[in-house]
Design a protein around this motif. Structure first.
Motif, PDB file in Angstrom:
ATOM      1  N   GLY A 206      38.423  26.855   3.627  1.00 41.73           N
ATOM      2  CA  GLY A 206      37.735  25.911   2.793  1.00 41.73           C
ATOM      3  C   GLY A 206      36.284  25.608   3.181  1.00 41.73           C
ATOM      4  O   GLY A 206      35.852  26.059   4.583  1.00 41.73           O
TER       5      GLY A 206
ATOM      6  N   GLU B 209      32.921  22.997   3.083  1.00 42.26           N
ATOM      7  CA  GLU B 209      32.657  21.548   2.212  1.00 42.26           C
ATOM      8  C   GLU B 209      31.206  21.100   2.804  1.00 42.26           C
ATOM      9  O   GLU B 209      30.775  21.504   3.882  1.00 42.26           O
ATOM     10  CB  GLU B 209      33.374  20.313   2.491  1.00 42.26           C
ATOM     11  CG  GLU B 209      33.581  20.211   4.301  1.00 42.26           C
ATOM     12  CD  GLU B 209      34.724  19.113   4.377  1.00 42.26           C
ATOM     13  OE1 GLU B 209      35.628  18.912   3.789  1.00 42.26           O
ATOM     14  OE2 GLU B 209      34.660  18.434   5.736  1.00 42.26           O
ATOM     15  N   PRO B 210      30.472  20.487   2.046  1.00 39.46           N
ATOM     16  CA  PRO B 210      29.100  19.754   2.682  1.00 39.46           C
ATOM     17  C   PRO B 210      29.540  18.955   3.676  1.00 39.46           C
ATOM     18  O   PRO B 210      30.549  18.127   3.967  1.00 39.46           O
ATOM     19  CB  PRO B 210      28.506  19.037   1.572  1.00 39.46           C
ATOM     20  CG  PRO B 210      29.313  19.456   0.095  1.00 39.46           C
ATOM     21  CD  PRO B 210      30.687  19.855   0.636  1.00 39.46           C
ATOM     22  N   HIS B 211      28.656  19.075   4.688  1.00 47.53           N
ATOM     23  CA  HIS B 211      28.751  18.416   6.150  1.00 47.53           C
ATOM     24  C   HIS B 211      28.572  16.748   5.728  1.00 47.53           C
ATOM     25  O   HIS B 211      27.667  16.516   4.722  1.00 47.53           O
ATOM     26  CB  HIS B 211      27.689  18.628   6.958  1.00 47.53           C
ATOM     27  CG  HIS B 211      27.889  18.298   8.609  1.00 47.53           C
ATOM     28  ND1 HIS B 211      27.752  16.823   9.077  1.00 47.53           N
ATOM     29  CD2 HIS B 211      28.588  18.848   9.557  1.00 47.53           C
ATOM     30  CE1 HIS B 211      28.100  16.909  10.030  1.00 47.53           C
ATOM     31  NE2 HIS B 211      28.782  17.940  10.484  1.00 47.53           N
ATOM     32  N   TRP B 212      29.278  16.086   6.358  1.00 51.91           N
ATOM     33  CA  TRP B 212      29.197  14.495   6.202  1.00 51.91           C
ATOM     34  C   TRP B 212      28.142  13.784   6.250  1.00 51.91           C
ATOM     35  O   TRP B 212      27.660  12.867   5.631  1.00 51.91           O
ATOM     36  CB  TRP B 212      30.151  13.935   6.909  1.00 51.91           C
ATOM     37  CG  TRP B 212      30.018  13.873   8.399  1.00 51.91           C
ATOM     38  CD1 TRP B 212      30.633  14.998   9.269  1.00 51.91           C
ATOM     39  CD2 TRP B 212      29.425  13.037   9.314  1.00 51.91           C
ATOM     40  NE1 TRP B 212      30.084  14.758  10.472  1.00 51.91           N
ATOM     41  CE2 TRP B 212      29.187  13.520  10.469  1.00 51.91           C
ATOM     42  CE3 TRP B 212      28.727  11.614   8.809  1.00 51.91           C
ATOM     43  CZ2 TRP B 212      28.797  12.861  11.419  1.00 51.91           C
ATOM     44  CZ3 TRP B 212      28.267  11.037  10.190  1.00 51.91           C
ATOM     45  CH2 TRP B 212      28.194  11.719  11.355  1.00 51.91           C
TER      46      TRP B 212
ATOM     47  N   LEU C 156      26.266  26.914   0.412  1.00 52.01           N
ATOM     48  CA  LEU C 156      27.843  27.160   0.613  1.00 52.01           C
ATOM     49  C   LEU C 156      28.021  28.622   0.414  1.00 52.01           C
ATOM     50  O   LEU C 156      27.744  29.205  -0.700  1.00 52.01           O
ATOM     51  CB  LEU C 156      28.426  26.129  -0.118  1.00 52.01           C
ATOM     52  CG  LEU C 156      28.123  24.822  -0.150  1.00 52.01           C
ATOM     53  CD1 LEU C 156      29.103  23.952  -1.180  1.00 52.01           C
ATOM     54  CD2 LEU C 156      28.471  24.359   1.250  1.00 52.01           C
TER      55      LEU C 156
ATOM     56  N   LYS D  73      26.866  22.295   6.295  1.00 52.45           N
ATOM     57  CA  LYS D  73      28.003  22.649   5.558  1.00 52.45           C
ATOM     58  C   LYS D  73      29.063  22.808   7.003  1.00 52.45           C
ATOM     59  O   LYS D  73      28.789  22.859   7.996  1.00 52.45           O
ATOM     60  CB  LYS D  73      27.931  23.857   4.887  1.00 52.45           C
ATOM     61  CG  LYS D  73      27.992  25.080   5.475  1.00 52.45           C
ATOM     62  CD  LYS D  73      27.846  26.264   4.873  1.00 52.45           C
ATOM     63  CE  LYS D  73      27.273  27.342   5.251  1.00 52.45           C
ATOM     64  NZ  LYS D  73      25.986  27.268   5.794  1.00 52.45           N
ATOM     65  N   ARG D  74      30.324  22.727   6.525  1.00 55.10           N
ATOM     66  CA  ARG D  74      31.645  22.803   7.263  1.00 55.10           C
ATOM     67  C   ARG D  74      32.568  23.757   6.891  1.00 55.10           C
ATOM     68  O   ARG D  74      33.018  23.706   5.717  1.00 55.10           O
ATOM     69  CB  ARG D  74      32.339  21.682   7.722  1.00 55.10           C
ATOM     70  CG  ARG D  74      31.783  20.658   8.527  1.00 55.10           C
ATOM     71  CD  ARG D  74      32.622  19.336   9.093  1.00 55.10           C
ATOM     72  NE  ARG D  74      33.781  19.165   8.635  1.00 55.10           N
ATOM     73  CZ  ARG D  74      34.802  19.157   9.336  1.00 55.10           C
ATOM     74  NH1 ARG D  74      34.637  18.622  10.725  1.00 55.10           N
ATOM     75  NH2 ARG D  74      36.120  18.884   8.867  1.00 55.10           N
TER      76      ARG D  74
END
Length: 144
Positions: free
Chosen positions: A114, A116-119, A87, A124-125
């Motif tokens: 922002g 976030e970890p990828h679902w 990240l 990541k996204r």
């Protein structure tokens, strides 16, 4: 206009940024964002920066970049995902360069940057949100 979500994938390599910009421009038009508006230009620059970061920092771990354009009443969210779980420190991004530019552009439109970890648990996204000004929306009679 009802909520919309458009997603596409570009291969990490030569021409990836150009393809991402072209595809994003098509998706923005489908969401009713006026081509050539300041918002459209800002979003295209954000996509360029985020896809460039995938190429520059994760090409060895991520063969693709997944781009999502989501529109809902008054808000636009553009996300770029890759397969690298590291990240970035977006809060310390240098102003005027890369993520600093993205942060500045989203702030200009009362939005945020922002991460976030990828679902899927892999990667990541990075999410760039924008408040959509009325001046950036085309009348529905002009929609393709």
């Amino acid at each position: 206009m009802p909520e919309q979500r458009h997603a596409f994938t570009v291969s990490a390599g030569p021409g990836a940024v150009r393809r991402a910009r072209e595809e994003t421009a098509i998706r923005l038009a489908r969401c009713g964002i006026a081509t050539g508006s300041a918002l459209s230009d800002a979003v295209l620059l954000v996509v360029s920066e985020l896809v460039t970061n995938v190429l520059r920092h994760t090409a060895d771990r991520s063969p693709t970049a997944d781009v999502t354009v989501e529109w809902s009443t008054g808000q636009l969210v553009v996300a770029v995902a890759d397969h690298d779980p590291r990240l970035p420190a977006i809060e310390v991004a240098t102003p005027g360069a890369g993520l600093g530019t993205v942060r500045e552009l989203t702030a200009w439109y009362d939005g945020t940057l922002g991460v976030e970890p990828h679902w899927t648990g892999q990667g990541k996204r990075l999410l760039a949100t924008f408040r959509i000004p009325a001046s950036a929306v085309r009348p529905t009679t002009e929609l393709p």
